[in-house]
Each structure stands twice: as C-alpha cells, then as structure tokens.
Design a protein around this motif. Sequence first.
Motif, PDB file in Angstrom:
ATOM      1  N   ASN A 230       0.814  -1.214   0.000  1.00  0.00           N
ATOM      2  CA  ASN A 230       0.000   0.000   0.000  1.00  0.00           C
ATOM      3  C   ASN A 230       0.850   1.267   0.000  1.00  0.00           C
ATOM      4  N   THR A 429      -7.047  -8.185   0.101  1.00  0.00           N
ATOM      5  CA  THR A 429      -6.442  -7.331  -0.916  1.00  0.00           C
ATOM      6  C   THR A 429      -6.230  -8.128  -2.201  1.00  0.00           C
ATOM      7  N   GLU A 430      -6.595  -7.535  -3.298  1.00  0.00           N
ATOM      8  CA  GLU A 430      -6.504  -8.222  -4.588  1.00  0.00           C
ATOM      9  C   GLU A 430      -5.050  -8.335  -5.029  1.00  0.00           C
ATOM     10  N   SER A 442      -4.988  -2.905  -3.786  1.00  0.00           N
ATOM     11  CA  SER A 442      -6.406  -2.613  -3.940  1.00  0.00           C
ATOM     12  C   SER A 442      -7.050  -2.449  -2.578  1.00  0.00           C
ATOM     13  N   LYS A 443      -8.284  -1.945  -2.563  1.00  0.00           N
ATOM     14  CA  LYS A 443      -9.030  -1.865  -1.322  1.00  0.00           C
ATOM     15  C   LYS A 443      -9.301  -3.280  -0.796  1.00  0.00           C
ATOM     16  N   ASP A 445     -11.195  -6.426   0.040  1.00  0.00           N
ATOM     17  CA  ASP A 445     -12.414  -7.047  -0.475  1.00  0.00           C
ATOM     18  C   ASP A 445     -12.768  -8.187   0.469  1.00  0.00           C
ATOM     19  N   ASP A 812      -9.993   7.117  -0.953  1.00  0.00           N
ATOM     20  CA  ASP A 812     -10.392   5.815  -1.481  1.00  0.00           C
ATOM     21  C   ASP A 812     -10.815   4.846  -0.387  1.00  0.00           C
TER      22      ASP A 812
END
Length: 852
Positions: A230, A429-430, A442-443, A445, A812
């Motif tokens: 991140n 996280t993707e 990614s955000k 999930d 985000d």
Amino acid sequence: MADELRHLTHLYVLDRARNEEFSRKGQGNPKIRPVEYRAHGAAIKEQLQDTFSKIDFERDRAVLSAEELKALGSIVTLEGENAAYPLKIDSLQVLSKHRKKPKVPQWLLLSVQPAAERQPERAIVWIADTYRQRFLAIFEDYLDKKITKAVETKWDTPEGNPANRALVANISRIRRTILDDLWQSDNEPSKNGAYWWELWLDPLQQNVDTLQKFATAYRLKLLDRSLALNDRVVVWIHATWQQLEVLPFTNVPIAEIRAPEFVDTIEDLHRDEQDEFVDDLAERVIAAAIDAPAVCHLDTGVARTHRLLSGSLDIADLHTVLGASGSDSNGHGTSMAGLALFGSLDDLLTGTGTVQLHHRLESVRILPNRDEPSIDPVDYGTVTVEAVARAEIASQRKRVFCMPISTDPDRPGVPTLWSATVDALAVGTEIIRSGHQLQLVSKPDYDSSRLVIIATGNVNSYHADYQLESDTSPTEDPAQSWNALTVGAYTELVNLPTAPEYTGWTAMAGKGELSPHSRTSLLYGKRHWPIKPDICFEGGNVLTDGLTGFEDRHPLLSLRTTAIQNDSALTSANATSAATAQASRLAALTMAHYPEFWPETVRGLLVHAAEWTPAMRADLDATGTKKEPKLELLRRFGWGVPTEDALLRSSRQAVTLVTQDTFVPFEGKEYKMRRFRLHAMPWPTEVLESIGAGDATLKVTLSYFVEPAASRRGWRQRYSYASHLLRFELKSPTETEAEFISRINREAENDEDSAGNSTSAGSGRWFVGPNQRNMGSLHQDIWEGSGQELAASGVLGVYPVGGWWKRNRRKDRLDLPIRYSLIVSLKTPEQDVDLYTPIAADLQLPIAVDTD
C-alpha cells in the motif's frame, strides 16, 4: 464441572445490532519539550542550513554515471531528545496543494527509528529541492511567528506560543542522512563483501525505473521482480554496502534498507515403518466431496500418491511456484498434510471403524528441493502471494492456508514484508500482476478474505530451564502477523521410553505445559503488538538426561503422520509445525460445519474454544506479585488449547452465539468516526435470574482483519500499522442503556489509537481487563460473576478507534464498510439449567442437534 455432552449447533445471531452516533471531544496533545525557544530555534535552523550545505557538497563529490540519477531532493535525519517527547511525525509528510495539477511531494517521511537505550528517536525525511525554502520556513516561523497564547509557561513568549512548537521543540538535532540511518533490520549490516539487500522505495516517485538505471550504471544485479504494498515498493539488489552508500544523494527514492528474508530448505524429520496399519486405515477412509473446504499447505509440497492422502488431494490441486513439480522430496510438507487431514494417526491406525472426512487437501510448494539450483533468491512475501494466487485460480472452494514454516525474526513483534503481505492477503487485498511487479494495493475485499494459520517457530536450542529459553525466543517471522492465526505448541506427551539407553532420562515439560519446542511473544514488551501465539496444539516433548543430552524427535513423544519413503510410509512429527497443521484441520472442519462463517469468524471461534490447561493456570498462580502476570500468561500460551467439541458444538449449559456484522464507521471529508454498534444479545434473562447468586461465565471474542501499512514510520497517528481498530464493552448491571452509550463515547475518546487507559465499568469482573485485551485485531476476555448480574448486562457495544485510514483521510477508503465477528458464550456449572433452549426460542430458531 464437566460440560453436558456437546451435541447442539452454535446459534447464529442475525439483526440484533443497531448503529449509535458518537459524540466526540477533541483529543489530547502530545508532550512538548520545554526549551528556550530563541536559542533552540536558532540552533536548529542553523543545523538545517548546514545540513543542506553538506548534502550539496556530497552531491557534487558523488560521481554519477547518468544525468537522470542526480538527486532532486535532500534526505535529512531529525533526532529527538528522548522517548518522553516523541517527534511530531504527522508534520513530516506534505504534498503540494495544486487543485488542477497532480500533487507532488514537498517533503516525505521515509522511516522512523524508535528510541532505544542509547539512541534517540530518529525520523528520516526527504525534502524536494524546490521546496527547501518552504521546509526551512517551518523553523523561521518558530522564531518569528506566534500563535494564540495558551496556559502560560516559562518557555512561552508574552505574545503566545511559537508557531510549529510541537514539531520544532522536540527536535534536538538535524543532520544529513547516511545509508546507515535507513537501515531497519535488527543486526548491523554486513559491510564486507557483496550481498543481497532489500530496498523499500517511496511509491509517490519514479522508483523501480530509477533504481534500474542506477543498477545499470553501476553494473549491479537487480532481481527482475518487485512487490508493491500500500505504501511502499520493495525490490532486491546485489551490491556491496559501499556501492549503495551514494543512494541518499541520488534520485533513487529509497526509504528503507533491510536484510532480505529468502526461502531456505527444511530439515527432514525421522520416519517409522508401519505399512500394514496404513493399508488397513486406507481401506476405511471415505474422502470428502471434491468441492469441500480444504487445507492449502504452503510448504515443501506433498507426496500425493501416499495411500492415506491420494483420495483427498487431487492432482489439479498440487502446485508449485518453484521448479516443475509440486511433489515433496523433503518430507516436511507430506507429514504436515497427514496431520492436517487426520490429526495424529495413532488412534485411527489401531481403530476399526469407518473414517468419514469432511475436508480436503491442497498444496503449493514454496520451498526449493535440495537438488534445485537457486539462480536468483526468492523472497517469502512474493512467493506467498504467488502461492495463494495459484491455489485460488485452480479452485473456488473454501480453504484455510496452512504455513508451518518461518524464519528468524527481524525484531520482536515488528511487522516485516512477509508478515505485512500475509495481513494484506488475509484482509482480501486483490493480487494484481503488472509485468514483473506483484501488487497488493487494492481496497480490502471482504468477499476475498483469507484465513492464514502460521507456526510461532521453534527454539534454536534446549536448556534445563526450557521455559526461560522459550520466553526469550521471540516468535519467528511471519508469526507476528495481525490477521493470521498463530499457533504455538504445548504437550500432553510425558510417557518415557523403555529402551535401556534412556534409563534416567526425563521429559522436559510436564503434562499440559508449554512444549520445549515453542517460542513466545514475551519479548514483544508492553507495546500493543498482538498476543502471540493465539492458541496452542500438541507439539510433542523433549527428553533430557538432566545434563547436556537432549532427544527432541523421539517417536513416543511425537505425533504419527504420513511420510515420503513409499506410499504407505509413516513418520513422527512434532514442534510448532505439527501444532499448526492440527489447527488448520479444525479450521477446515469449522468451514465444513458452518459454511456461512467468514474467515474472521473461524479464526475467532478457534480462539474462543480454547482453554488453559491446569498446568498453564498454575503458571499464572506462580507469578505472585508480578504486575502483569495475565499478559505473561497470554504471551506464553495464547488463549490455551481448543477442542473439536467446544469448537463445533454447544450444550445446554454452555451455549455459543455468533454474530457477523458490517458497518461504516468513517464519514465525511474530515473522516469523523460517526457510528458504533450496539448488540442486544438474546440473553435468557429469566434463567439467569433463577441462578441468582450462582456462578455464570461470559466469554466475548471480537475478531476482525485490518489493512496493513508495512513501512516503518513510527506506527503513530497517521502512520499506525492498522487501518482501523475495534473495541468491545459490556453494559454494567447498574447502568441504563443511555449511561452505557455515554460511557462508550468516553472510552472511544480515551482509547483513540490506544493512547489511553480504559476505565471500563465492572472491569474487576474481567479476567484480562480492557488495558491488556485490546492488542492486535483479535480481542477476547472472560467475565465471571453471578447469574443475576449477567441477566442485567445483555447489551454489548462495538466501537472503532483510529488507524491510518482515519489519520490519512484516504479518499479511497472513505465510507468503506468494515466487518467483524462477535462471538459470545454463556456458561454455568448448574447442571439442571438450560441456557440454550430459551435463546434459540428468542431467535426463533429450531434446536439443531449435531448427529455427526
């Protein structure tokens, strides 16, 4: 009191929570060092100007082969005075405020070294050349500008406090940064010879491409891959320390340098031969359906042709990220697979009944075979991401990832690339691949969240005082992961061998004590790093002759499992790897038994079902007048040992309630925490009141996953490791609901970022208490009192406290829901009391009896 036979399913609680609004006051201010501002400000300003001059001199002296490598900024080190006056690190990262242009960094906080006995706190800051004067203005304003006067102190001026006082007053020195300042691993860097180094680069600037130019210019080898987290991009370079010393004076956006953790092999375990028993058992095993939940092993591979494993491990579920084959030539992975599928084989091998399995196996080999050449080293973080991706692409079934491998810790409890990668994978996280870069950016999930179970790691040597050895051996990497379930080892195996060569030998650990193999987290100290291990499972014992002789792999004090010599081979396994495999088995069984439960819930249930053995509790009693004996108990044993019965089933006198909930705590541009959750539990009030002064026990477990921030920038305020934190509170018997809500508001204010001590009502009833249970992302406590008191305490509150989502005001992450599992159990020793039936009736649920 022995529980009544557990034959009832746990109760799933739906639609019993509601939002409540926060009413917040402002938070307290950090401590500011008392200094005479004129002399101090003038000295610090002069040091900064002198530092810029020295940096310019070093730049001119540096011979750079490429024009594009010339630095566009300066890296400086800010030193504090002592731990009592921390640096105001929130002020050390600023981006430009252009509305129509992309934001560019003015200055960036690269890393923070915490204060030590002989070292002050150090913050490493990169300052863009074009914003040098603006950074210098911070110190000029401290001398020339005043803000509204507060309470008068001896270092105030008549006009008020100096501007930027909280930042400047706590700085004791400014100097130019050298490569040693960016070093983040525990031991000193090796400065003789060429080695692989792990470089953490700032993601806001051109990073990998710039480093590639540097490597090309100086003919250095750079691994053709990177891992994007991140807040950092991690790469690996082969060079001497001297070749890298120029980096702070180039345009390479280096933030940290660490010792890399590369994948090594694991020693073979001892083997026994009992083919005839294996053949008999194989005939009695019924494999689970192909779509059943699975334990996915990240290890040395698995020999899937073994008669006890082949029906549960399809060829399509055997993978590798190294070499061409996922088969096991080492033995470790196969022995762990046997334990994860069956548990210890002793009773099954001598039994006669059918063995119906409810879960399957998967395997991804992540460790090299001894005969495989290692052209380029492979780091644990990247290989873990690859392994998870391969398993998930191959099959969409539910799974638990079992990782019974570990490596030496960097620093006790401190996040690393590997542990942060595990945390990111767990929160969903993707995984994105862009060329040779793997990204975990990614955000979260939650639909993709994962349960990862990890071993604490084994001690390096044995001594007569084995518990001291365990207490001073911190858990290995990545067992400090916040989101993973970490497993230590205890033992019930105390029988001695009859062979004459062991005459006079004894077992090191007594029945129910910590296994001599296991590590602990006592060296984490008082910081709010997670409690590790979370739980313990059988890990075997060690024999000793009382002097210097130790036997750590005797079959009698180990667990029987599958081996690799042939398709019927057996072996003995032990230590924290074996404990982790057994925990993974129970996690997969829980997924099969309760398919609606999230990974966070399964993790929470395993901890909720754990209890300390009498020997573990005796350790607590022996601590005497120590200030924090309960924290010692937790950091040594976790929450104890779960049983399959308690994990999967309730009884009339011991009922478990499970709630899975989601809500949005952060709203608006200011990222205010607006809401918390109130859970009106379906208490059997009349039954509890009928117990009156009789004993009742309440256990509460709160389990959730956090999004990690792996860079080492102090773990305070906006740089905290966790994206968010949660807490739970129970309504006191004497409180009204309105008073309870008011208290949660106060608790949330005091506990913001774990900065204050809780004043929880009725805290004397809790075993651990709010000041020690609120560590990591899994919180548990046990309340003991009368049935009458518990009857009047049927409301639980779950509230958020800050993390880096809130502190950084990430757009985000705004309005992003968070989810958690709240697991509550009620228990009474009164055998003629039925707690289960009135709760099921209140929930309008049929009483589901487990007939398996």
